[in-house]
Enzyme design. Sequence first.
Site, PDB file in Angstrom:
ATOM      1  N   PRO A 269       0.853  -1.204   0.000  1.00  0.00           N
ATOM      2  CG  PRO A 269       0.019  -1.027   2.162  1.00  0.00           C
ATOM      3  CD  PRO A 269       0.761  -1.953   1.264  1.00  0.00           C
ATOM      4  CG  ASP A 445       5.096  -1.454   2.345  1.00  0.00           C
ATOM      5  OD1 ASP A 445       3.909  -1.342   2.701  1.00  0.00           O
ATOM      6  OD2 ASP A 445       5.619  -2.555   2.062  1.00  0.00           O
ATOM      7  CG  HIS A 446       0.475   3.550   5.217  1.00  0.00           C
ATOM      8  ND1 HIS A 446       1.083   3.825   6.430  1.00  0.00           N
ATOM      9  CD2 HIS A 446      -0.564   4.423   5.134  1.00  0.00           C
ATOM     10  CE1 HIS A 446       0.445   4.792   7.041  1.00  0.00           C
ATOM     11  NE2 HIS A 446      -0.565   5.188   6.280  1.00  0.00           N
ATOM     12  NE  ARG A 447       3.187  -4.378   2.787  1.00  0.00           N
ATOM     13  CZ  ARG A 447       3.729  -5.313   2.003  1.00  0.00           C
ATOM     14  NH1 ARG A 447       3.141  -6.504   1.909  1.00  0.00           N
ATOM     15  NH2 ARG A 447       4.837  -5.066   1.340  1.00  0.00           N
TER      16      ARG A 447
END
Length: 475
Positions: A269, A445-447
């Site tokens: 994401p 990477d929003h994870r």
Amino acid sequence: MTTMTEASVREFKMPDVGEGLTEAEILKWYVQPGDTVTDGQVVCEVETAKAAVELPIPYDGVVRELHFPEGTTVDVGMAIIAVDVAGGTAPLVEASAQAPAPAEKEPEEAKPQGRQPVLVGYGVAASSTKRRPRKGADVPRQEPSTAAQALQSELNGHGPAVAVTPPRPLAKPPVRKLAKDLGVDLATVTPTGPDGIITREDVHAAVAPPAPAPAPAAEPVPQPAPAAAPVATPAPVATYDTARETRIPVKGVRKATAAAMVGSAFTAPHVTEFVTVDVTRTMKLVEELKADKEFAGLRVNPLLLISKALLVAIKRNPDVNASWDEAAQEIVQKHYVNLGIAAATPRGLIVPNIKDAHTKTLPQLAGALGELVSTAKEGKTSPAAMQGGTVTITNVGVFGVDTGTPILNPGESAILAVGAIKLQPWVHKGKVKPRQVTTLALSFDHRLVDGELGSKVLADVAAILEQPKRLITWA
């Protein structure tokens, strides 16, 4: 990788260059039939999905035949050149002369069926000479041996097909992947390739038939034949005006880039943040460094200081330098920085990286950047140089672009895009003055990187470029 076809002729196979690739395109032959070659001599240049690689021949001899012309894509494991090694294989010739015809097949039976690690351009030398302790008592096991030989010859793309009813349809790895992507069961595909091997065209042809499938459901069995005729009509629809359109096969670096970008965009994401910053002081420092004797002969440009600024920002915010392990459900924090630099080359976009960039001084970083860029432009970047990156910088400003929303390099957590540096009206010390300004964009990477962390990294990079002395105070 070599095989013996005659007493004095060796077949050199397309090797796996060590990245698990399944095919490569022959870009250029450096030898022709009749030429003499020596051990270690480069005979051709091939392009994989990663880079262009030169292949050396692992023995002396005279070139007898080139099996594929330039521009041909060849699967790993297929013979590409035949070399007459003459007296170079005297022990092998004696062994063949003393044994009857079946003995000549035994070495091929004993070849390893699985892929083994190999040196680029060479192959598994041990397996090609291990003949003395041959299992002479293995004669009763001719049935499995014959089946293995038949399957091996068919997978290599040559040799007579033996009716051995293989456990699964014969198809090369790229074709199997295509079938998997298209949802085609290879067991239902009619092969048209040599020796019953399923080709790409067979898989594509298997995708179209489902539409006419209801027609054969009609009661009269003899009638479906005419009904099948209209199925051929969609083929002409694929025609196009060659004078107005050009179709370019997707292969090599372009193919690998497409797969990587699609995989990254739909797996991680992405979040992208932007900041516009006054880099006038940084540009002045660039000019000063160009005159510094410590940088004599080195390439000094804004990218050098931007790279150093990102390295300092990572040191202040180490959690951003990580990757997501989906299989283990773990975040892998990296205690090193392999700084990737996106480079546009004639073959497409590649991202080589500077190993352990965090340990380098500014002059060392300048030297590494210069070497990386020149090697990429020459098309000589090695596959190893493009592996193991942790963060990347893409300089879209060289094309006059203000900024962008970069896509993460697979396996990395962040990528910084640098826009064009332009003179713009800017409030400086309470007055509007022309200043050199640029826009930075950081995708992450929003994870594993939340908004706060991503914002801190981007803000630190901007602060350093606005006040380069922070390279000293923060480092």
